[in-house]
Scaffold this active site. Structure first.
Site, mmCIF file in Angstrom:
data_model
loop_
_atom_site.group_PDB
_atom_site.id
_atom_site.type_symbol
_atom_site.label_atom_id
_atom_site.label_comp_id
_atom_site.label_asym_id
_atom_site.label_seq_id
_atom_site.Cartn_x
_atom_site.Cartn_y
_atom_site.Cartn_z
ATOM 1 N N ARG A 122 32.794 11.767 28.970
ATOM 2 C CA ARG A 122 31.770 12.261 30.267
ATOM 3 C C ARG A 122 30.474 12.841 29.751
ATOM 4 N NH1 ARG A 122 36.432 14.095 32.751
ATOM 5 N NH2 ARG A 122 37.035 12.602 34.403
ATOM 6 N N LYS A 144 16.467 7.001 30.280
ATOM 7 C CA LYS A 144 16.893 5.999 30.901
ATOM 8 C C LYS A 144 18.185 5.290 29.826
ATOM 9 C CE LYS A 144 14.001 4.419 34.305
ATOM 10 N NZ LYS A 144 13.053 3.349 34.876
ATOM 11 N N GLU A 186 3.842 -2.969 26.550
ATOM 12 C CA GLU A 186 4.158 -1.542 26.958
ATOM 13 C C GLU A 186 2.766 -0.708 26.948
ATOM 14 O OE1 GLU A 186 6.559 -0.541 29.002
ATOM 15 O OE2 GLU A 186 8.008 -2.254 28.588
ATOM 16 N N LYS A 223 3.714 9.056 29.138
ATOM 17 C CA LYS A 223 5.126 8.980 29.635
ATOM 18 C C LYS A 223 5.614 10.193 29.987
ATOM 19 C CE LYS A 223 9.439 6.705 29.824
ATOM 20 N NZ LYS A 223 10.176 5.596 29.478
ATOM 21 N N GLU A 233 13.487 8.934 38.985
ATOM 22 C CA GLU A 233 12.670 7.861 39.661
ATOM 23 C C GLU A 233 12.814 7.843 41.123
ATOM 24 O OE1 GLU A 233 13.776 4.037 37.715
ATOM 25 O OE2 GLU A 233 11.524 3.474 37.946
ATOM 26 N N ARG A 237 7.771 7.972 39.148
ATOM 27 C CA ARG A 237 8.118 7.291 37.639
ATOM 28 C C ARG A 237 8.143 5.810 38.200
ATOM 29 N NH1 ARG A 237 12.924 8.681 33.665
ATOM 30 N NH2 ARG A 237 12.716 7.019 32.305
ATOM 31 N N ASN A 241 6.928 0.930 36.117
ATOM 32 C CA ASN A 241 7.339 -0.183 36.309
ATOM 33 C C ASN A 241 6.266 -1.051 36.379
ATOM 34 O OD1 ASN A 241 10.455 -0.171 35.996
ATOM 35 N ND2 ASN A 241 10.191 1.050 37.776
ATOM 36 N N HIS A 244 6.513 -4.767 35.532
ATOM 37 C CA HIS A 244 8.007 -5.114 35.207
ATOM 38 C C HIS A 244 8.572 -5.955 36.354
ATOM 39 C CE1 HIS A 244 7.170 -2.569 31.866
ATOM 40 N NE2 HIS A 244 8.398 -2.566 31.456
ATOM 41 N N HIS A 248 10.832 -8.592 34.505
ATOM 42 C CA HIS A 248 12.387 -8.808 34.478
ATOM 43 C C HIS A 248 12.963 -9.936 35.372
ATOM 44 C CE1 HIS A 248 12.889 -4.103 34.011
ATOM 45 N NE2 HIS A 248 12.705 -4.431 33.186
ATOM 46 N N HIS A 260 10.265 -9.044 25.581
ATOM 47 C CA HIS A 260 9.975 -8.071 26.912
ATOM 48 C C HIS A 260 8.591 -7.874 27.026
ATOM 49 C CE1 HIS A 260 10.641 -5.252 29.839
ATOM 50 N NE2 HIS A 260 9.996 -4.268 28.865
HETATM 51 N N1 GLY Z 1 10.312 2.138 31.020
HETATM 52 C C1 GLY Z 1 10.254 2.612 32.428
HETATM 53 C C2 GLY Z 1 10.595 4.122 32.505
HETATM 54 O O1 GLY Z 1 11.097 4.566 31.348
HETATM 55 O O2 GLY Z 1 10.741 4.413 33.650
#
Ligand code: GLY
Length: 355
Positions: A122, A144, A186, A223, A233, A237, A241, A244, A248, A260
């Protein structure tokens, strides 16, 4: 030069230490490592060949406490099968909550090792030492973690930040042109729609050489500002994206056809075209942004044969898709953007065929 950026998280604050040569015993001086009874490095064979000695010297841990595990050198490593192998191997070695995982590699390694750390018992502590441009400027910060499933990329995962991120930009010197380009997608995301400081730095960059520690730091600051305000998010946040949604979908519909970062670059061009069409971006700004993308020599078009109809199912599983439709991130000016919902599929398809 060394800079420390502090990130706030519901799991406690953590530092991102960034500079050209910052992987040292000093920057690894952290409680969770000093107290760790066992330490697992999760990495890839080629990264260990290039930089393993440097890592081991900086960690300076006795052999009997150290376990090294390598994973595949592609997105395929982010699978439930690799997780199961790692969970079982670490449990067999007696890993407990006072053990530590060190992710040493690019975005694939960070996402996977972080997810294993978040789920094993956990949650056990982990450190992230990113070695690629993409991971250094973006993926390593913000907590993430995740793996891929047949329905799409990163659809299973957790927000689980590391205890520290060490961004040693000298590692970038060994990257291939392709890997650098993947990270530049990025970097340009930050420049075009997230942060004016990155925009200004990119205007001065030739993109002919490895990006400077200063540019990497500017992206990380951008960031940090966003994820500190909205770790989970819930709103803000989502701007990260930018580019993206299409990226994606391209990666889902045409796996491995583009890196990517190249897919993000195509997604940025599409987002700029949508923003112009919707009257939220001026033609001067759009053309300056396209110049930046051109300077970095990133892909301009999706892989051939990839029609809008083929992309649609992948938009539907996008994590930003909710009641009221998909949220698009549209760039509006240097380092600025806005979230827009409910764009009509016919319009999206028209811009896709024209851009
Ligand atoms: N790569 C996008 C984020 O970390 O939210």
């Amino acid at each position: 030069m060394r800079e420390t950026i502090q990130i706030s998280s519901r799991y406690g604050d953590y530092d991102v230490i960034v500079g050209r040569n910052v992987l040292t015993r000093k920057t690894l001086h952290i409680d969770c490592l000093a107290k760790a009874k066992k330490v697992a490095i999760i990495s890839q064979k080629n990264i260990l060949e290039l930089h393993g000695e440097k890592l081991l010297k900086s960690l300076s841990i006795p052999k009997e406490r150290l376990f090294i595990r390598t994973v595949q050198r592609s997105e395929k490593a982010k699978s439930i099968e690799t997780c199961t192998r790692l969970w079982q191997e670490l449990l067999k070695e007696g890993f407990s909550r006072d053990s530590l995982i060190v992710a040493f590699g690019g975005g694939v390694v960070g996402d996977l090792a972080g997810f294993v750390a978040s789920t094993l018992l956990r949650g056990i502590p982990w450190l992230n030492i990113p070695t690629t441009l993409l991971a250094q400027v973006d993926a390593s910060v913000g907590g993430k973690t995740g793996i891929n499933v047949p329905q799409g990329k990163n659809l299973v995962g957790a927000f689980y930040p590391p205890k520290r991120v060490i961004v040693h930009t000298a590692f970038l010197d060994t990257l291939s042109k392709k890997e650098l380009k993947s990270g530049l997608g990025e970097v340009l995301k930050y420049a075009i729609g997230i942060d004016q400081r990155v925009w200004l730095k990119c205007k001065r960059e030739s993109f002919k050489a490895t990006p400077s520690a200063g540019l990497v730091t500017a992206c990380l600051r951008a960031k940090a500002d966003v994820v500190t305000k909205d770790e989970l998010e819930g709103g803000l946040r989502k701007i990260l994206n930018l580019g993206h949604t299409l990226a994606h979908a391209i990666e889902g519909a045409a796996p491995a056809k583009m890196s990517h970062g190249e897919a993000v670059a195509v997604g940025l061009r599409y987002a700029l075209a949508l923003a112009f069409k919707h009257g939220v971006a001026s033609s001067e700004y759009v053309s300056e942004a396209l110049d930046l993308l051109g300077k970095a020599q990133l892909a301009k078009r999706p892989p051939s044969g990839l029609t809008f109809t083929k992309l649609l199912p992948f938009f539907a599983v996008d994590k930003k898709s909710e009641k009221g439709g998909l949220t698009w991130v549209l760039p509006t000016g240097p380092g600025q953007c806005k979230l827009v919902k409910g764009l009509d599929n016919n319009q999206l398809a028209k811009v896709y065929t024209e851009f």
